[in-house]
Design a protein around this motif. Structure first.
Motif, PDB file in Angstrom:
ATOM      1  N   MET A 187       0.828  -1.214   0.000  1.00 19.66           N
ATOM      2  CA  MET A 187       0.000   0.000   0.000  1.00 19.66           C
ATOM      3  C   MET A 187       0.861   1.262   0.000  1.00 19.66           C
ATOM      4  SD  MET A 187      -3.148  -1.025   2.509  1.00 19.66           S
ATOM      5  CE  MET A 187      -4.349  -2.269   2.037  1.00 19.66           C
ATOM      6  N   GLU A 188       1.937   1.253   0.787  1.00 19.13           N
ATOM      7  CA  GLU A 188       2.823   2.416   0.832  1.00 19.13           C
ATOM      8  C   GLU A 188       3.462   2.661  -0.534  1.00 19.13           C
ATOM      9  OE1 GLU A 188       7.052   3.823   2.870  1.00 19.13           O
ATOM     10  OE2 GLU A 188       6.019   2.023   3.606  1.00 19.13           O
ATOM     11  N   LYS A 189       3.991   1.615  -1.140  1.00 16.45           N
ATOM     12  CA  LYS A 189       4.666   1.765  -2.427  1.00 16.45           C
ATOM     13  C   LYS A 189       3.677   2.093  -3.544  1.00 16.45           C
ATOM     14  CE  LYS A 189       8.726   0.874  -0.761  1.00 16.45           C
ATOM     15  NZ  LYS A 189       9.756   1.947  -0.676  1.00 16.45           N
ATOM     16  N   ALA A 190       2.488   1.505  -3.491  1.00 18.66           N
ATOM     17  CA  ALA A 190       1.471   1.799  -4.510  1.00 18.66           C
ATOM     18  C   ALA A 190       1.005   3.245  -4.395  1.00 18.66           C
ATOM     19  CB  ALA A 190       0.292   0.842  -4.370  1.00 18.66           C
ATOM     20  N   ALA A 191       0.917   3.758  -3.159  1.00 20.84           N
ATOM     21  CA  ALA A 191       0.534   5.163  -2.956  1.00 20.84           C
ATOM     22  C   ALA A 191       1.612   6.092  -3.509  1.00 20.84           C
ATOM     23  CB  ALA A 191       0.301   5.434  -1.476  1.00 20.84           C
ATOM     24  N   GLU A 192       2.877   5.744  -3.316  1.00 25.10           N
ATOM     25  CA  GLU A 192       3.975   6.537  -3.870  1.00 25.10           C
ATOM     26  C   GLU A 192       3.914   6.536  -5.399  1.00 25.10           C
ATOM     27  OE1 GLU A 192       7.649   5.033  -2.393  1.00 25.10           O
ATOM     28  OE2 GLU A 192       7.217   5.532  -0.306  1.00 25.10           O
ATOM     29  N   PHE A 193       3.629   5.371  -5.976  1.00 25.61           N
ATOM     30  CA  PHE A 193       3.535   5.258  -7.426  1.00 25.61           C
ATOM     31  C   PHE A 193       2.401   6.129  -7.958  1.00 25.61           C
ATOM     32  CE2 PHE A 193       2.098   3.279 -11.365  1.00 25.61           C
ATOM     33  CZ  PHE A 193       3.302   3.034 -12.032  1.00 25.61           C
ATOM     34  N   LYS A 194       1.272   6.102  -7.264  1.00 21.11           N
ATOM     35  CA  LYS A 194       0.116   6.913  -7.681  1.00 21.11           C
ATOM     36  C   LYS A 194       0.445   8.407  -7.578  1.00 21.11           C
ATOM     37  CE  LYS A 194      -4.220   7.905  -8.686  1.00 21.11           C
ATOM     38  NZ  LYS A 194      -5.350   7.506  -7.830  1.00 21.11           N
ATOM     39  N   GLN A 195       1.133   8.792  -6.540  1.00 18.72           N
ATOM     40  CA  GLN A 195       1.483  10.205  -6.347  1.00 18.72           C
ATOM     41  C   GLN A 195       2.406  10.691  -7.460  1.00 18.72           C
ATOM     42  OE1 GLN A 195       3.687  11.034  -2.751  1.00 18.72           O
ATOM     43  NE2 GLN A 195       2.986  13.146  -2.669  1.00 18.72           N
ATOM     44  N   LYS A 196       3.332   9.843  -7.893  1.00 20.27           N
ATOM     45  CA  LYS A 196       4.326  10.247  -8.885  1.00 20.27           C
ATOM     46  C   LYS A 196       3.822  10.125 -10.324  1.00 20.27           C
ATOM     47  CE  LYS A 196       8.260   9.123  -5.927  1.00 20.27           C
ATOM     48  NZ  LYS A 196       9.445   8.255  -5.731  1.00 20.27           N
ATOM     49  N   THR A 197       2.903   9.180 -10.562  1.00 19.99           N
ATOM     50  CA  THR A 197       2.481   8.917 -11.948  1.00 19.99           C
ATOM     51  C   THR A 197       1.027   9.267 -12.220  1.00 19.99           C
ATOM     52  OG1 THR A 197       1.771   6.632 -11.494  1.00 19.99           O
ATOM     53  CG2 THR A 197       4.110   6.991 -12.034  1.00 19.99           C
ATOM     54  N   GLY A 198       0.218   9.365 -11.161  1.00 18.58           N
ATOM     55  CA  GLY A 198      -1.215   9.579 -11.331  1.00 18.58           C
ATOM     56  C   GLY A 198      -1.958   8.319 -11.729  1.00 18.58           C
ATOM     57  N   LYS A 199      -1.291   7.173 -11.652  1.00 19.48           N
ATOM     58  CA  LYS A 199      -1.883   5.905 -12.078  1.00 19.48           C
ATOM     59  C   LYS A 199      -1.890   4.892 -10.938  1.00 19.48           C
ATOM     60  CE  LYS A 199      -0.076   6.603 -16.762  1.00 19.48           C
ATOM     61  NZ  LYS A 199       0.839   6.082 -17.807  1.00 19.48           N
ATOM     62  N   GLU A 200      -2.867   3.976 -10.971  1.00 21.31           N
ATOM     63  CA  GLU A 200      -2.881   2.879 -10.014  1.00 21.31           C
ATOM     64  C   GLU A 200      -1.867   1.827 -10.461  1.00 21.31           C
ATOM     65  OE1 GLU A 200      -6.049   4.067 -10.879  1.00 21.31           O
ATOM     66  OE2 GLU A 200      -6.328   5.046  -8.942  1.00 21.31           O
ATOM     67  N   TYR A 201      -1.049   1.372  -9.531  1.00 22.81           N
ATOM     68  CA  TYR A 201       0.050   0.482  -9.890  1.00 22.81           C
ATOM     69  C   TYR A 201      -0.422  -0.801 -10.560  1.00 22.81           C
ATOM     70  CZ  TYR A 201       3.793  -2.894  -9.551  1.00 22.81           C
ATOM     71  OH  TYR A 201       4.714  -3.859  -9.863  1.00 22.81           O
ATOM     72  N   PHE A 202      -1.396  -1.478  -9.956  1.00 26.14           N
ATOM     73  CA  PHE A 202      -1.770  -2.792 -10.473  1.00 26.14           C
ATOM     74  C   PHE A 202      -2.464  -2.698 -11.834  1.00 26.14           C
ATOM     75  CE2 PHE A 202      -1.058  -3.785  -6.019  1.00 26.14           C
ATOM     76  CZ  PHE A 202      -0.270  -4.918  -6.146  1.00 26.14           C
ATOM     77  N   THR A 203      -3.181  -1.622 -12.071  1.00 30.08           N
ATOM     78  CA  THR A 203      -3.756  -1.402 -13.394  1.00 30.08           C
ATOM     79  C   THR A 203      -2.652  -1.212 -14.430  1.00 30.08           C
ATOM     80  OG1 THR A 203      -5.698  -0.347 -12.408  1.00 30.08           O
ATOM     81  CG2 THR A 203      -5.321   0.032 -14.753  1.00 30.08           C
ATOM     82  N   GLU A 204      -1.652  -0.425 -14.054  1.00 27.60           N
ATOM     83  CA  GLU A 204      -0.530  -0.176 -14.966  1.00 27.60           C
ATOM     84  C   GLU A 204       0.301  -1.441 -15.175  1.00 27.60           C
ATOM     85  OE1 GLU A 204       1.599   2.586 -17.443  1.00 27.60           O
ATOM     86  OE2 GLU A 204      -0.423   2.456 -16.590  1.00 27.60           O
ATOM     87  N   LEU A 205       0.493  -2.220 -14.106  1.00 31.49           N
ATOM     88  CA  LEU A 205       1.228  -3.482 -14.226  1.00 31.49           C
ATOM     89  C   LEU A 205       0.538  -4.412 -15.210  1.00 31.49           C
ATOM     90  CD1 LEU A 205       3.510  -5.393 -13.187  1.00 31.49           C
ATOM     91  CD2 LEU A 205       1.848  -6.206 -11.491  1.00 31.49           C
ATOM     92  N   LEU A 206      -0.769  -4.529 -15.075  1.00 24.98           N
ATOM     93  CA  LEU A 206      -1.545  -5.381 -15.986  1.00 24.98           C
ATOM     94  C   LEU A 206      -1.364  -4.926 -17.433  1.00 24.98           C
ATOM     95  CD1 LEU A 206      -5.205  -6.486 -15.304  1.00 24.98           C
ATOM     96  CD2 LEU A 206      -4.494  -5.750 -17.555  1.00 24.98           C
ATOM     97  N   LYS A 207      -1.455  -3.636 -17.648  1.00 21.95           N
ATOM     98  CA  LYS A 207      -1.331  -3.073 -19.000  1.00 21.95           C
ATOM     99  C   LYS A 207       0.041  -3.378 -19.597  1.00 21.95           C
ATOM    100  CE  LYS A 207      -1.137   1.404 -21.381  1.00 21.95           C
ATOM    101  NZ  LYS A 207      -1.192   2.878 -21.183  1.00 21.95           N
TER     102      LYS A 207
END
Length: 338
Positions: A187-207
């Motif tokens: 959750m911490e790392k996914a929140a950091e990813f969202k803050q920096k990219t504006g994207k949800e990590y797991f959605t982007e990973l799937l893509k």
């Protein structure tokens, strides 16, 4: 901040008894979200020890099992009225009741088969779907009465190698005020990813995994599956439901699609000779930690004539997962079943 798949190669050079040169490659792979490492080992033979619990099932089932149909309503505890008006939660053949020795503030156990010992290939889509729908009903009931519990997971230990102490198929539903280490880290790392990219990590990973087509396995409906780049075991399947951000977002059709993918993965585990597995489906409640629902599944087994555990100091103390199979090769095998 893009998703990166980073690995380092290490080589160990030595000689056999006749003086012939031997080189072994080790890949140290970095989890693209957390940065945690795992190691992919090459050139190892994995001698799995087959497990048949038919005799154990006969000895522990029926009148000897609190989860079997003749005992479950007499021997299992009941919830408080505000959680379940009937004391337990029912959905088709699945029944949810409190864990007598809980792991968290809320811990439901889901029983979902009238058969005491169920082989992996015997699980049907309906059995799986109804079990997880029963778990969903329990979670929704808990969240209506306790807003302080934000960390939710549905977990499955299948057979003794996984830590399952009772053969009868069952799930553990955990709703807690405190995150597990896995939940907190992701959750911490996914929140950091969202803050920096504006994207949800797991959605982007799937893509990205689907575009790269190296560890992409397949999808049924909205539920998609790929293999982890930095695996937590010799297989590490990640299922992602990109349009569901909370337990209330999962539809019956989603559970059907999940069950269909899971039964396909079971076929691969059977093909490889794995007798057991651990599964955990992660849910978010806190809107500030919003992430698509994801599930991870790793096999569990024993090795060789001694029945050696698949976990050693590397995993238990060094906290470093090992895999003797390349994730990319496992995906080639898995796709045949989708």
């Amino acid at each position: 901040m893009a998703i990166k798949f980073t690995k380092n190669e290490e080589w160990f050079t030595f000689f056999d008894a006749n003086g012939n040169n031997i080189e072994r490659k080790i890949e140290v792979r970095y989890d693209p979200l957390t940065g945690e490492t795992s190691r992919v080992l090459h050139g190892h033979g994995l001698a799995l020890k087959s497990e048949d619990y038919t005799i154990a099932g006969e000895q522990t089932g029926g009148e000897n099992c609190p989860f079997c149909s003749e005992n479950i309503l007499k021997m299992t505890p009941i919830f408080k009225q505000e959680i379940a008006s009937e004391g337990r939660i029912f959905h088709e053949n699945a029944i949810v009741f409190p864990n007598l020795f809980p792991y968290s503030k809320h811990n439901g156990v889901v029983i979902f088969s009238n058969q005491h010992y169920v082989r992996m290939q015997e699980f049907t889509m309906d059995m799986i779907k109804h079990a997880f729908m029963a778990a969903q009903k329990y979670i929704l009931s808990v969240l209506e009465t306790d807003s302080s519990s934000s960390y939710v997971s549905i977990n499955w230990n299948y057979l003794p190698n996984s830590g399952g102490s009772i053969l009868h198929p069952h799930l553990h539903v955990i709703v807690s005020e405190s995150p597990t280490n896995y939940q907190a880290n992701v959750m911490e790392k996914a929140a950091e990813f969202k803050q920096k990219t504006g994207k949800e990590y797991f959605t982007e990973l799937l893509k990205i995994e689907k575009e790269m087509d190296e560890r992409w396995i397949g999808e049924y409906g909205n539920f998609a599956w790929n293999h982890a780049f930095s695996p937590k075991s010799h297989n590490d399947f990640i299922g992602i439901l990109p349009d569901a951000f909370g337990i209330q977002d999962i539809t019956e059709k989603d559970w059907e699609d999940f069950a269909k993918g899971l039964t396909a993965i079971f076929l691969l585990l059977e093909e490889q000779g794995y007798p057991s597995f651990n599964l955990s489906l992660q849910l978010t409640v806190n809107p500030s930690l919003k992430q698509p629902i994801h599930v991870r599944l790793i096999p569990r087994f024993s090795i060789g004539q001694l029945g050696t555990s698949d976990m050693s100091f590397f995993q238990t103390i060094q906290q470093e997962p090992l895999s003797v199979f390349s994730p990319e090769e496992i995906c080639k095998l898995a796709r045949k079943h989708f």
